[in-house]
Design a protein around this motif. Structure first.
Motif, PDB file in Angstrom:
ATOM      1  N   MET A   9      -4.001  -0.828  12.678  1.00 34.32           N
ATOM      2  CA  MET A   9      -4.807  -1.705  13.511  1.00 34.32           C
ATOM      3  C   MET A   9      -6.133  -1.966  12.808  1.00 34.32           C
ATOM      4  N   GLU A  10      -6.698  -3.172  12.982  1.00 30.24           N
ATOM      5  CA  GLU A  10      -7.961  -3.527  12.336  1.00 30.24           C
ATOM      6  C   GLU A  10      -9.085  -3.645  13.355  1.00 30.24           C
ATOM      7  N   GLY A  11     -10.273  -3.228  12.954  1.00 28.85           N
ATOM      8  CA  GLY A  11     -11.448  -3.383  13.789  1.00 28.85           C
ATOM      9  C   GLY A  11     -12.696  -3.027  13.017  1.00 28.85           C
ATOM     10  N   GLY A  12     -13.745  -3.824  13.146  1.00 31.64           N
ATOM     11  CA  GLY A  12     -15.003  -3.523  12.501  1.00 31.64           C
ATOM     12  C   GLY A  12     -14.935  -3.479  10.989  1.00 31.64           C
ATOM     13  N   GLY A  13     -14.001  -4.223  10.400  1.00 32.43           N
ATOM     14  CA  GLY A  13     -13.893  -4.242   8.950  1.00 32.43           C
ATOM     15  C   GLY A  13     -13.162  -3.054   8.353  1.00 32.43           C
ATOM     16  N   GLY A  14     -12.475  -2.292   9.185  1.00 33.51           N
ATOM     17  CA  GLY A  14     -11.694  -1.153   8.710  1.00 33.51           C
ATOM     18  C   GLY A  14     -10.364  -1.091   9.419  1.00 33.51           C
ATOM     19  N   LEU A  15      -9.536  -0.137   9.026  1.00 34.54           N
ATOM     20  CA  LEU A  15      -8.196   0.003   9.582  1.00 34.54           C
ATOM     21  C   LEU A  15      -8.033   1.368  10.238  1.00 34.54           C
ATOM     22  N   LEU A  16      -7.280   1.378  11.322  1.00 33.88           N
ATOM     23  CA  LEU A  16      -6.835   2.615  11.970  1.00 33.88           C
ATOM     24  C   LEU A  16      -5.362   2.784  11.645  1.00 33.88           C
TER      25      LEU A  16
ATOM     26  N   TRP B 136       0.860  -1.175   0.000  1.00 32.11           N
ATOM     27  CA  TRP B 136       0.000   0.000   0.000  1.00 32.11           C
ATOM     28  C   TRP B 136       0.901   1.231   0.000  1.00 32.11           C
ATOM     29  N   ASP B 137       0.916   1.953  -1.075  1.00 29.17           N
ATOM     30  CA  ASP B 137       1.705   3.173  -1.175  1.00 29.17           C
ATOM     31  C   ASP B 137       0.873   4.328  -0.636  1.00 29.17           C
ATOM     32  N   LEU B 138       1.207   4.779   0.587  1.00 30.33           N
ATOM     33  CA  LEU B 138       0.438   5.823   1.259  1.00 30.33           C
ATOM     34  C   LEU B 138       1.202   7.139   1.327  1.00 30.33           C
ATOM     35  N   PHE B 139       2.236   7.270   0.480  1.00 33.30           N
ATOM     36  CA  PHE B 139       3.104   8.444   0.564  1.00 33.30           C
ATOM     37  C   PHE B 139       2.336   9.739   0.299  1.00 33.30           C
ATOM     38  N   GLU B 140       1.223   9.654  -0.421  1.00 31.03           N
ATOM     39  CA  GLU B 140       0.398  10.840  -0.644  1.00 31.03           C
ATOM     40  C   GLU B 140      -0.074  11.441   0.676  1.00 31.03           C
ATOM     41  N   HIS B 141      -0.234  10.581   1.686  1.00 31.34           N
ATOM     42  CA  HIS B 141      -0.752  11.027   2.977  1.00 31.34           C
ATOM     43  C   HIS B 141       0.298  11.045   4.085  1.00 31.34           C
ATOM     44  N   TYR B 142       1.288  10.146   4.026  1.00 33.46           N
ATOM     45  CA  TYR B 142       2.216   9.962   5.139  1.00 33.46           C
ATOM     46  C   TYR B 142       3.651   9.770   4.638  1.00 33.46           C
ATOM     47  N   TYR B 143       4.583  10.380   5.359  1.00 29.89           N
ATOM     48  CA  TYR B 143       6.004  10.116   5.170  1.00 29.89           C
ATOM     49  C   TYR B 143       6.401   8.873   5.974  1.00 29.89           C
ATOM     50  N   THR B 144       5.791   8.748   7.144  1.00 28.47           N
ATOM     51  CA  THR B 144       6.010   7.611   8.030  1.00 28.47           C
ATOM     52  C   THR B 144       4.665   6.996   8.377  1.00 28.47           C
ATOM     53  N   VAL B 145       4.573   5.672   8.363  1.00 27.46           N
ATOM     54  CA  VAL B 145       3.381   4.966   8.849  1.00 27.46           C
ATOM     55  C   VAL B 145       3.770   4.272  10.149  1.00 27.46           C
ATOM     56  N   ASN B 146       3.192   4.731  11.241  1.00 28.77           N
ATOM     57  CA  ASN B 146       3.593   4.262  12.566  1.00 28.77           C
ATOM     58  C   ASN B 146       2.742   3.104  13.074  1.00 28.77           C
ATOM     59  N   THR B 147       1.456   3.111  12.752  1.00 23.72           N
ATOM     60  CA  THR B 147       0.530   2.150  13.344  1.00 23.72           C
ATOM     61  C   THR B 147      -0.529   1.742  12.326  1.00 23.72           C
TER      62      THR B 147
ATOM     63  N   GLY C 247      -8.813   6.812   9.307  1.00 26.55           N
ATOM     64  CA  GLY C 247      -9.470   5.551   9.002  1.00 26.55           C
ATOM     65  C   GLY C 247      -9.211   5.154   7.560  1.00 26.55           C
ATOM     66  N   HIS C 248      -8.899   3.881   7.346  1.00 28.42           N
ATOM     67  CA  HIS C 248      -8.643   3.339   6.012  1.00 28.42           C
ATOM     68  C   HIS C 248      -9.480   2.089   5.807  1.00 28.42           C
ATOM     69  N   GLY C 249      -9.742   1.767   4.550  1.00 28.32           N
ATOM     70  CA  GLY C 249     -10.398   0.513   4.231  1.00 28.32           C
ATOM     71  C   GLY C 249      -9.409  -0.635   4.233  1.00 28.32           C
ATOM     72  N   LEU C 250      -9.902  -1.847   4.103  1.00 32.22           N
ATOM     73  CA  LEU C 250      -9.030  -3.024   4.093  1.00 32.22           C
ATOM     74  C   LEU C 250      -8.169  -3.106   2.838  1.00 32.22           C
ATOM     75  N   ASP C 251      -8.430  -2.223   1.881  1.00 33.20           N
ATOM     76  CA  ASP C 251      -7.574  -2.118   0.702  1.00 33.20           C
ATOM     77  C   ASP C 251      -6.479  -1.076   0.886  1.00 33.20           C
ATOM     78  N   GLY C 252      -6.428  -0.459   2.070  1.00 33.76           N
ATOM     79  CA  GLY C 252      -5.422   0.542   2.356  1.00 33.76           C
ATOM     80  C   GLY C 252      -5.818   1.961   2.017  1.00 33.76           C
ATOM     81  N   ARG C 253      -6.946   2.166   1.335  1.00 31.15           N
ATOM     82  CA  ARG C 253      -7.333   3.506   0.922  1.00 31.15           C
ATOM     83  C   ARG C 253      -7.916   4.304   2.088  1.00 31.15           C
ATOM     84  N   ARG C 254      -7.536   5.586   2.152  1.00 34.70           N
ATOM     85  CA  ARG C 254      -7.979   6.412   3.266  1.00 34.70           C
ATOM     86  C   ARG C 254      -9.434   6.822   3.102  1.00 34.70           C
ATOM     87  N   ARG C 255     -10.175   6.758   4.223  1.00 32.67           N
ATOM     88  CA  ARG C 255     -11.591   7.109   4.231  1.00 32.67           C
ATOM     89  C   ARG C 255     -11.873   8.414   4.965  1.00 32.67           C
TER      90      ARG C 255
END
Length: 346
Positions: free
Chosen positions: A120-127, A107-118, A148-156
């Motif tokens: 976590m999954e819950g309720g069908g989504g990611l924190l 999951w390339d999240l560089f558009e949103h983050y330089y560092t991904v620290n955490t 909040g992100h989906g299980l595909d890594g995309r930010r919600r």
């Protein structure tokens, strides 16, 4: 609230002097659907997997840029289909591997983050807790984001975003300015609700619905634990170590008190377990920690006292989803006083 006393006993350990396995910098411990323990080692860039009885099953991932490889993983998140997401310190990406270690995707999240620290999954989504830095002429603005992100890594949605201005001449590291709700100070429940300790000095946990809207605050009267001069010196030494290789004049601001909240965990029943700044300090001998436990509505329902060996001045305690406890002995488990990352400076 009622009070429950639990006497914990050791069932097994790994990485002892008589063990062939050794650890570098343990960042996180989680469990999968089979009760196996996944131990993330940031220094060795891998995840060690142990069976419920302590048998070492396998080592997942390794250092590198190739498929399934990582650099400086901050933790591991077991996805509903068994895949394992490894948040990486730099390059704003999460490496996803199969339970047997085979590479799956990135999951390339560089558009949103330089560092991904955490992650976590819950309720069908990611924190996801991450950081990006905005350059200034003589410094940078650090953006600490909890989203909040989906299980595909995309930010919600974004739950919390905090900024801190970092000056370069001199390089000023401010412990309070860099405080944010990230690993151990954020959590996600089985229903997808998110919990964030957003205030360093207040006993205050903000609660959010999965869509990002506010759902209340958990709080109570609390007096932060004051640090001694020796303890302040220890924190300063950690800050100095973080920037030892940067050739700039430096200044440090160290707080007089410990943070109000040390650790959040949400169990399968949606109860919120809180380790605060007084949970283990000043307790009777034999008491490892005392958790505040809040019911799903935010009512202070119970105090749970764990009795057993360990010293949380150095050791780190993790609560697993199945109710077991893991104690990382004789180290700070990667929990630095100043946990931010900043772009290289000249």
């Amino acid at each position: 609230p009622s009070r429950e006393v639990i006497v914990v006993r050791e069932t097994w350990r790994a990485g002892a002097d008589d063990d062939d396995l050794f650890f570098g910098d343990i960042q996180q411990v989680v469990t999968d659907a089979d009760g196996n323990l996944l131990v993330t080692d940031k220094q060795r860039c891998c995840v060690e997997v142990f069976a419920p009885d302590g048998a070492h099953l396998r080592t997942l991932s390794r250092e590198g840029e190739g498929p399934g490889e990582v650099r400086g993983p901050y933790g591991a998140c077991v996805l509903p289909d068994g895949g394992i997401a490894l948040p990486q310190r730099f390059a704003g990406k999460v490496v996803v591997i199969e339970p047997d270690g085979r590479p799956r995707e990135i999951w390339d999240l560089f558009e949103h983050y330089y560092t991904v620290n955490t992650v976590m999954e819950g309720g069908g989504g990611l924190l996801v807790a991450g950081q990006y830095n905005e350059p200034l002429s003589d410094g940078q603005i650090q953006h600490f984001v909890l989203a909040g992100h989906g299980l595909d890594g995309r930010r919600r949605c974004v739950y919390v975003e905090k900024t801190n201005t970092l000056s370069y001449h001199p390089l000023h590291l401010d412990e309070a300015g860099s405080y944010c709700a990230r690993q151990r100070r954020c959590a996600i429940g089985p229903d997808g609700r998110v919990y964030a300790a957003t205030s360093r000095d207040e006993y205050r946990i903000e609660v959010f619905r999965p869509d990002g809207s506010a759902d209340g605050v958990i709080t109570r009267a609390f007096e932060p634990w004051p640090r001694t001069a020796t303890q302040r010196d220890r924190i300063r030494a950690i800050l100095e170590d973080d920037v030892r290789n940067i050739d700039l004049p430096k200044e440090f601001t160290v707080e007089a008190n410990e943070p109000a909240i040390d650790y959040l965990h949400v169990d399968a029943a949606g109860r919120v377990w809180v380790q605060h700044g007084r949970s283990w300090r000043g307790r009777d001998p034999g008491v490892l920690v005392v958790f505040d436990v809040f019911d799903p509505s935010g009512r202070h329902e119970q105090e749970v006292e764990l009795r057993g060996p360990g010293d949380l001045a150095n050791d780190v305690l993790w609560i697993l989803d199945d109710g077991r406890y893991v104690l990382i002995l004789a180290g700070i488990g990667g929990q630095r006083a100043l946990g931010e990352d900043f772009d290289d400076v000249e």
